[in-house]
Scaffold this motif. Structure first.
Motif, PDB file in Angstrom:
ATOM      1  N   LEU A 179       0.826  -1.202   0.000  1.00  0.00           N
ATOM      2  CA  LEU A 179       0.000   0.000   0.000  1.00  0.00           C
ATOM      3  C   LEU A 179       0.862   1.255   0.000  1.00  0.00           C
ATOM      4  O   LEU A 179       0.579   2.215  -0.735  1.00  0.00           O
ATOM      5  CB  LEU A 179      -0.933  -0.001   1.218  1.00  0.00           C
ATOM      6  CG  LEU A 179      -1.895   1.184   1.328  1.00  0.00           C
ATOM      7  CD1 LEU A 179      -2.797   1.262   0.101  1.00  0.00           C
ATOM      8  CD2 LEU A 179      -2.743   1.071   2.597  1.00  0.00           C
ATOM      9  N   SER A 180       1.930   1.263   0.790  1.00  0.00           N
ATOM     10  CA  SER A 180       2.811   2.428   0.853  1.00  0.00           C
ATOM     11  C   SER A 180       3.504   2.661  -0.482  1.00  0.00           C
ATOM     12  O   SER A 180       3.687   3.810  -0.902  1.00  0.00           O
ATOM     13  CB  SER A 180       3.861   2.243   1.956  1.00  0.00           C
ATOM     14  OG  SER A 180       3.251   2.116   3.217  1.00  0.00           O
ATOM     15  N   LEU A 181       3.881   1.582  -1.156  1.00  0.00           N
ATOM     16  CA  LEU A 181       4.512   1.722  -2.475  1.00  0.00           C
ATOM     17  C   LEU A 181       3.563   2.378  -3.462  1.00  0.00           C
ATOM     18  O   LEU A 181       3.961   3.286  -4.211  1.00  0.00           O
ATOM     19  CB  LEU A 181       4.946   0.349  -2.984  1.00  0.00           C
ATOM     20  CG  LEU A 181       5.564   0.312  -4.379  1.00  0.00           C
ATOM     21  CD1 LEU A 181       6.849   1.128  -4.429  1.00  0.00           C
ATOM     22  CD2 LEU A 181       5.835  -1.126  -4.814  1.00  0.00           C
ATOM     23  N   GLY A 182       2.300   1.932  -3.464  1.00  0.00           N
ATOM     24  CA  GLY A 182       1.331   2.536  -4.363  1.00  0.00           C
ATOM     25  C   GLY A 182       1.140   4.013  -4.096  1.00  0.00           C
ATOM     26  O   GLY A 182       1.152   4.841  -5.023  1.00  0.00           O
ATOM     27  N   ILE A 183       0.976   4.378  -2.833  1.00  0.00           N
ATOM     28  CA  ILE A 183       0.777   5.787  -2.477  1.00  0.00           C
ATOM     29  C   ILE A 183       2.017   6.605  -2.819  1.00  0.00           C
ATOM     30  O   ILE A 183       1.918   7.723  -3.352  1.00  0.00           O
ATOM     31  CB  ILE A 183       0.437   5.909  -0.980  1.00  0.00           C
ATOM     32  CG1 ILE A 183      -0.915   5.246  -0.694  1.00  0.00           C
ATOM     33  CG2 ILE A 183       0.413   7.370  -0.539  1.00  0.00           C
ATOM     34  CD1 ILE A 183      -1.261   5.156   0.775  1.00  0.00           C
ATOM     35  N   TYR A 184       3.189   6.054  -2.543  1.00  0.00           N
ATOM     36  CA  TYR A 184       4.444   6.775  -2.811  1.00  0.00           C
ATOM     37  C   TYR A 184       4.607   7.048  -4.307  1.00  0.00           C
ATOM     38  O   TYR A 184       4.984   8.156  -4.703  1.00  0.00           O
ATOM     39  CB  TYR A 184       5.628   5.967  -2.284  1.00  0.00           C
ATOM     40  CG  TYR A 184       6.949   6.681  -2.427  1.00  0.00           C
ATOM     41  CD1 TYR A 184       7.428   7.494  -1.411  1.00  0.00           C
ATOM     42  CD2 TYR A 184       7.716   6.554  -3.594  1.00  0.00           C
ATOM     43  CE1 TYR A 184       8.640   8.164  -1.542  1.00  0.00           C
ATOM     44  CE2 TYR A 184       8.918   7.224  -3.738  1.00  0.00           C
ATOM     45  CZ  TYR A 184       9.381   8.024  -2.708  1.00  0.00           C
ATOM     46  OH  TYR A 184      10.574   8.701  -2.848  1.00  0.00           O
ATOM     47  N   LEU A 185       4.328   6.041  -5.131  1.00  0.00           N
ATOM     48  CA  LEU A 185       4.504   6.222  -6.571  1.00  0.00           C
ATOM     49  C   LEU A 185       3.519   7.236  -7.142  1.00  0.00           C
ATOM     50  O   LEU A 185       3.862   8.005  -8.042  1.00  0.00           O
ATOM     51  CB  LEU A 185       4.359   4.872  -7.285  1.00  0.00           C
ATOM     52  CG  LEU A 185       5.449   3.836  -7.005  1.00  0.00           C
ATOM     53  CD1 LEU A 185       5.168   2.545  -7.759  1.00  0.00           C
ATOM     54  CD2 LEU A 185       6.821   4.380  -7.388  1.00  0.00           C
ATOM     55  N   ALA A 188       2.177   9.764  -5.403  1.00  0.00           N
ATOM     56  CA  ALA A 188       2.473  11.083  -4.842  1.00  0.00           C
ATOM     57  C   ALA A 188       3.801  11.654  -5.328  1.00  0.00           C
ATOM     58  O   ALA A 188       3.903  12.853  -5.636  1.00  0.00           O
ATOM     59  CB  ALA A 188       2.478  11.001  -3.315  1.00  0.00           C
ATOM     60  N   LYS A 189       4.828  10.803  -5.411  1.00  0.00           N
ATOM     61  CA  LYS A 189       6.171  11.324  -5.698  1.00  0.00           C
ATOM     62  C   LYS A 189       6.837  10.713  -6.924  1.00  0.00           C
ATOM     63  O   LYS A 189       7.780  11.287  -7.457  1.00  0.00           O
ATOM     64  CB  LYS A 189       7.077  11.099  -4.480  1.00  0.00           C
ATOM     65  CG  LYS A 189       6.636  11.878  -3.244  1.00  0.00           C
ATOM     66  CD  LYS A 189       7.661  11.755  -2.125  1.00  0.00           C
ATOM     67  CE  LYS A 189       7.276  12.619  -0.937  1.00  0.00           C
ATOM     68  NZ  LYS A 189       8.292  12.567   0.140  1.00  0.00           N
ATOM     69  N   GLY A 190       6.385   9.551  -7.354  1.00  0.00           N
ATOM     70  CA  GLY A 190       7.048   8.890  -8.468  1.00  0.00           C
ATOM     71  C   GLY A 190       8.351   8.240  -8.029  1.00  0.00           C
ATOM     72  O   GLY A 190       8.675   8.195  -6.844  1.00  0.00           O
ATOM     73  N   TYR A 191       9.093   7.748  -9.009  1.00  0.00           N
ATOM     74  CA  TYR A 191      10.379   7.132  -8.698  1.00  0.00           C
ATOM     75  C   TYR A 191      11.408   8.203  -8.356  1.00  0.00           C
ATOM     76  O   TYR A 191      11.386   9.314  -8.900  1.00  0.00           O
ATOM     77  CB  TYR A 191      10.879   6.313  -9.890  1.00  0.00           C
ATOM     78  CG  TYR A 191      10.072   5.079 -10.171  1.00  0.00           C
ATOM     79  CD1 TYR A 191      10.095   3.994  -9.306  1.00  0.00           C
ATOM     80  CD2 TYR A 191       9.293   4.987 -11.326  1.00  0.00           C
ATOM     81  CE1 TYR A 191       9.351   2.852  -9.562  1.00  0.00           C
ATOM     82  CE2 TYR A 191       8.546   3.842 -11.594  1.00  0.00           C
ATOM     83  CZ  TYR A 191       8.585   2.791 -10.702  1.00  0.00           C
ATOM     84  OH  TYR A 191       7.846   1.664 -10.961  1.00  0.00           O
TER      85      TYR A 191
END
Length: 240
Positions: free
Chosen positions: A207-213, A215-218
């Motif tokens: 879930l955190s990976l999805g939100i991070y990508l 919101a901020k991308g790679y």
């Protein structure tokens, strides 16, 4: 490559996996899971409609699952081509188990609607058991290999996301695998509290990976700037 677009699409696909998988199992399949052995002998169409919605959500889940591996594949293979291909394969195998579960639920629904003469609850109980094992071996085991170990390693090595975040995958993956093995040997209860606790790091990672990508991308990384490799073929004196 439009790296930001790939990250955004991948992130939203991760979020879709949560939006579809949780309601399907805990809401739409609830009538069967709560009373599976006798469900096929019951009457009424309301629960059958719920099962159909659950199956539809899981079909969308399959598409989203595979998308989380295929969409970022051009980036993952710059980190490690074998790892990127392994992740796609693991995601597809997970979806095979999910598809088996869908078939079991739809079969139970069909038997309830058109129950043949002499049908007893054992058939419904058997189909429910197959569904449960497909869940334990797919989302409950293969996920640890693919989403946890392989994807966690790809992200940790490349630093495309913070390494502290990727560590949740590297920790959560083995925990999911161990929990799946313990369930297989009847050491802990399937879908019980112990397995639930052991699944938390992996769920947080995904879930955190999805939100991070989204919101901020790679994060900036040399692999995103490096041109594709050009290999000299000495036999023809040309590049390929």
């Amino acid at each position: 490559m439009d790296v930001r677009r790939i990250a955004t699409i991948t992130g939203w696909l991760w979020i879709v996996t949560f939006v579809t998988s949780i309601p399907a199992r805990f809401i739409f399949y609830a009538p069967v899971l709560e009373n599976g052995k006798d469900y096929v002998l019951g009457q009424g169409d309301d629960a059958m409609t719920l099962i159909a919605f659950g199956a539809l959500l899981e079909l969308i889940l399959i598409i989203a699952n595979i998308g989380t591996a295929v969409v970022p594949y051009p980036i993952h293979k710059r980190v490690n081509e074998a790892g990127a291909l392994g992740y796609v394969t693991a995601r597809v195998m997970e979806c095979v188990f999910i598809a088996v579960g869908i078939l079991c639920m739809l079969a139970i629904s069909t038997l309830r609607q058109d129950a043949p003469a002499g049908l007893d609850s054992a058939l419904g109980q058997g189909l429910e058991a197959v569904y449960e094992w497909s869940f334990r071996l797919g989302p409950g085991f293969v996920v640890g290999v693919g989403n946890g170990l392989i994807l966690g390693w790809l992200m940790y090595k490349s630093e495309l996301v913070p390494r502290g975040l990727a560590m949740f995958g590297l920790i959560g993956g083995p925990l999911i695998i161990i929990a799946g093995v313990l369930v297989m040997f009847d050491v802990i209860e399937g879908a019980g509290p112990v397995q639930g606790l052991m699944s938390i790091p992996e769920a947080f990672w995904e879930l955190s990976l999805g939100i991070y990508l989204v919101a901020k991308g790679y994060r900036a990384s040399p692999i995103l700037e490096a041109p594709p490799r050009v290999i000299q073929d000495p036999s023809v004196g040309a590049t390929r």
